[in-house]
Scaffold this motif. Structure first.
Motif, short mmCIF file in Angstrom:
data_model
loop_
_atom_site.label_atom_id
_atom_site.label_comp_id
_atom_site.label_asym_id
_atom_site.label_seq_id
_atom_site.Cartn_x
_atom_site.Cartn_y
_atom_site.Cartn_z
N THR A 154 1.07 -1.22 -0.04
CA THR A 154 0.45 -0.20 0.08
C THR A 154 0.90 1.01 0.45
OG1 THR A 154 -2.11 1.11 1.33
CG2 THR A 154 0.34 0.41 1.93
N GLY A 155 0.35 2.18 -0.14
CA GLY A 155 0.92 3.53 -0.29
C GLY A 155 0.56 4.15 0.89
N GLY A 156 -0.07 4.01 1.87
CA GLY A 156 -0.38 4.68 2.80
C GLY A 156 -1.89 5.63 2.66
N SER A 157 -2.06 6.61 3.02
CA SER A 157 -3.52 7.41 2.73
C SER A 157 -3.40 8.13 1.20
CB SER A 157 -3.93 8.55 3.64
OG SER A 157 -3.63 8.10 4.84
N THR A 158 -4.56 8.07 0.68
CA THR A 158 -4.84 7.88 -0.73
C THR A 158 -4.93 9.63 -1.11
OG1 THR A 158 -4.79 5.70 -0.98
CG2 THR A 158 -5.87 6.95 -2.94
N PHE A 159 -5.39 9.41 0.03
CA PHE A 159 -6.71 11.40 -0.54
C PHE A 159 -6.31 12.08 0.68
CE2 PHE A 159 -9.41 8.33 -3.12
CZ PHE A 159 -8.60 8.63 -4.62
N LYS A 160 -6.04 13.34 0.53
CA LYS A 160 -6.07 14.05 1.52
C LYS A 160 -7.51 14.77 2.46
CE LYS A 160 -2.75 16.69 -0.30
NZ LYS A 160 -2.43 18.16 -1.34
N ASN A 161 -7.71 14.97 4.04
CA ASN A 161 -8.61 15.08 4.19
C ASN A 161 -9.11 16.61 4.19
OD1 ASN A 161 -9.79 12.26 5.69
ND2 ASN A 161 -7.81 13.58 6.61
N PRO A 162 -10.60 16.51 3.31
CA PRO A 162 -11.13 17.96 2.81
C PRO A 162 -11.51 18.50 3.95
CG PRO A 162 -12.21 16.05 1.10
CD PRO A 162 -11.57 15.62 2.64
N GLU A 163 -11.87 19.94 3.82
CA GLU A 163 -11.97 20.61 5.01
C GLU A 163 -13.29 19.95 5.93
OE1 GLU A 163 -11.94 25.44 6.94
OE2 GLU A 163 -10.92 24.46 4.56
N GLY A 164 -12.77 19.48 6.87
CA GLY A 164 -14.60 19.42 7.62
C GLY A 164 -15.30 17.70 7.16
N HIS A 165 -14.17 17.32 6.43
CA HIS A 165 -14.20 16.17 6.29
C HIS A 165 -13.31 15.24 6.63
CE1 HIS A 165 -18.54 16.80 4.29
NE2 HIS A 165 -17.82 17.91 3.92
N SER A 166 -13.71 13.68 7.08
CA SER A 166 -13.01 12.62 6.85
C SER A 166 -12.86 11.56 5.24
CB SER A 166 -13.14 11.48 7.84
OG SER A 166 -12.95 11.89 9.34
N ALA A 167 -11.78 11.47 4.38
CA ALA A 167 -11.90 10.99 3.41
C ALA A 167 -12.37 9.53 3.27
CB ALA A 167 -10.56 11.15 2.42
N TRP A 168 -11.84 8.18 4.00
CA TRP A 168 -12.83 7.18 3.84
C TRP A 168 -14.13 7.52 4.72
CZ3 TRP A 168 -15.16 4.98 8.28
CH2 TRP A 168 -15.27 5.27 9.41
N VAL A 169 -14.55 8.26 5.26
CA VAL A 169 -16.39 8.18 5.57
C VAL A 169 -16.48 8.63 4.02
CG1 VAL A 169 -18.10 9.55 6.71
CG2 VAL A 169 -15.78 9.17 7.77
N LEU A 170 -16.55 9.52 3.46
CA LEU A 170 -16.27 9.91 2.05
C LEU A 170 -16.58 8.52 1.29
CD1 LEU A 170 -15.42 13.22 1.47
CD2 LEU A 170 -18.28 12.57 2.15
N ILE A 171 -15.53 8.20 0.96
CA ILE A 171 -15.13 6.68 0.55
C ILE A 171 -16.43 5.96 0.31
CG2 ILE A 171 -13.92 4.97 -0.52
CD1 ILE A 171 -11.82 6.73 0.12
N ASP A 172 -16.76 5.54 2.12
CA ASP A 172 -17.06 4.46 1.83
C ASP A 172 -18.95 4.54 2.19
OD1 ASP A 172 -18.07 2.55 3.91
OD2 ASP A 172 -17.78 2.52 6.11
N GLU A 173 -19.10 5.74 2.09
CA GLU A 173 -20.73 6.34 2.50
C GLU A 173 -20.86 6.44 0.89
OE1 GLU A 173 -21.29 9.38 5.35
OE2 GLU A 173 -21.13 10.59 3.75
N ALA A 174 -19.99 6.17 -0.53
CA ALA A 174 -19.89 6.30 -2.20
C ALA A 174 -19.65 4.98 -1.98
CB ALA A 174 -18.89 6.94 -2.68
N GLY A 175 -20.02 3.60 -1.74
CA GLY A 175 -20.11 2.35 -1.54
C GLY A 175 -18.78 2.26 -2.00
N CYS A 176 -17.51 2.45 -2.13
CA CYS A 176 -16.34 2.21 -2.59
C CYS A 176 -15.49 1.27 -1.33
CB CYS A 176 -15.22 3.47 -3.10
SG CYS A 176 -16.60 4.05 -4.74
#
Length: 324
Positions: free
Chosen positions: A229-251
């Protein structure tokens, strides 16, 4: 299909590199360098013996030869078409030392693993560096991208960063001159960081050890640390966690060829076995597109992507989805 010809490039230097002591490797396979274990060839890889050797090489390097710098490859994706020109990869022998540099101060080379800086701080009762114990990278990358974790980041501890520019000139940058923001530095892109000087504070060793154990436990239980792996793939957008957005998008756990968004931590992209760089980057852009379609938020890559696509296999950002 061979995409580069490093021997030809090396021969073109003639006597300009006769005093260089480091290793020059034509057509160097970058899949042996990156933690993803994927990617094409570097036309010519140079591993300098020390700072003076790096300066000598850069002074002799023709202006028209592209120059790329890589560290330990922990947060790096090299495309399958390889990297043109010279790739500088600093050696652990010449740039991996960590030592005390005054009261509560530590000097660390660019290839020193972040966790080694944390361990040095523990051994000497210096607080403020436990967060580095959970970052799978090296100091050079930390300086460039203001690496951080568990509530701490590089900007809090840096005193000065030492670097060499494309012409072989040495620079010393203060923390203010680094222009730090979240996972970002505004220092000139052409600088090659050689080491940094950091400052913490006197603290109880038992307390520091507890902090480091907590960081390690968190990392081992929520991140796929034993995967390619390469560690965290995406930066956390301001006010959000990237992993939560990815999870909610079904990914979570979504696959593309040999690449997958980790079922354990869905902001970690992994090579399940034989993934190509194309598999990995396509998956990342697919996730970005799905997150945007679901939430309207544009994720930004934290993983650094370098090099050329194979002909006919170019990947558009967000796979071409209109995001305006």
């Amino acid at each position: 299909m061979k995409q580069v010809d490093g021997q030809k490039l090396l021969e073109s230097f003639g006597d300009a590199m006769k005093d260089v002591r480091g290793r020059m490797t034509p057509d160097a396979p970058m899949d042996r360098v990156t933690w993803f274990h994927a990617g094409g060839l570097a036309e010519l890889m140079f591993q300098p013996h020390d700072v003076d050797d790096l300066v000598t090489f850069l002074k002799g390097l023709p202006d028209d030869v592209p120059l790329t710098v890589v560290g330990v490859g922990s947060n790096l994706l090299v495309r399958d078409g390889g990297i043109r020109g010279v790739v500088v990869r600093l050696s652990a022998k010449g740039f991996g030392d960590v030592e005390l540099a005054g009261e509560n101060r530590i000097k660390a080379g660019a290839i020193c693993p972040d966790k080694n800086l944390s361990a040095m701080a523990l051994d000497n009762g210096i607080g403020g560096f436990a967060f580095y114990y959970g970052i799978p990278g090296s100091i050079g990358g930390a300086l460039r991208m203001n690496a951080g974790a568990n509530g701490g980041d590089t900007s809090e501890r840096l005193i000065e960063a030492h670097a060499v520019d494309r012409k072989g000139n040495i620079h010393v940058l203060s923390k203010a001159e680094m222009g730090y923001a979240y996972r970002h530095s505004s220092a000139p892109e052409g600088l090659i960081f050689t080491h940094g000087v950091f400052e913490g504070y006197a603290d109880d060793k038992a307390k520091i050890r507890q902090e480091m154990d907590a960081v390690r436990h968190h990392r081992e239980t929520v991140q796929p640390v034993r995967e390619k792996t390469g560690g965290s793939t995406f930066k956390n957008p301001e006010g959000h966690s990237a992993w939560v957005l990815i999870d909610e998008a079904g990914c979570r756990g979504v696959l593309n060829g040999g690449a997958q968004m980790s079922p354990l931590h869905c902001n970690f992209m992994i090579n399940t076995g034989q993934a190509t760089a194309h598999d990995l980057e396509y998956l990342g852009e697919m996730v970005r597109a799905r997150v945007f379609e679901h939430s309207g938020i544009k994720l930004e890559w934290e993983i650094k992507r370098l090099g050329n696509f194979m002909p006919g296999l170019e990947i558009k950002p967000f796979l071409g989805v209109t995001t305006e």
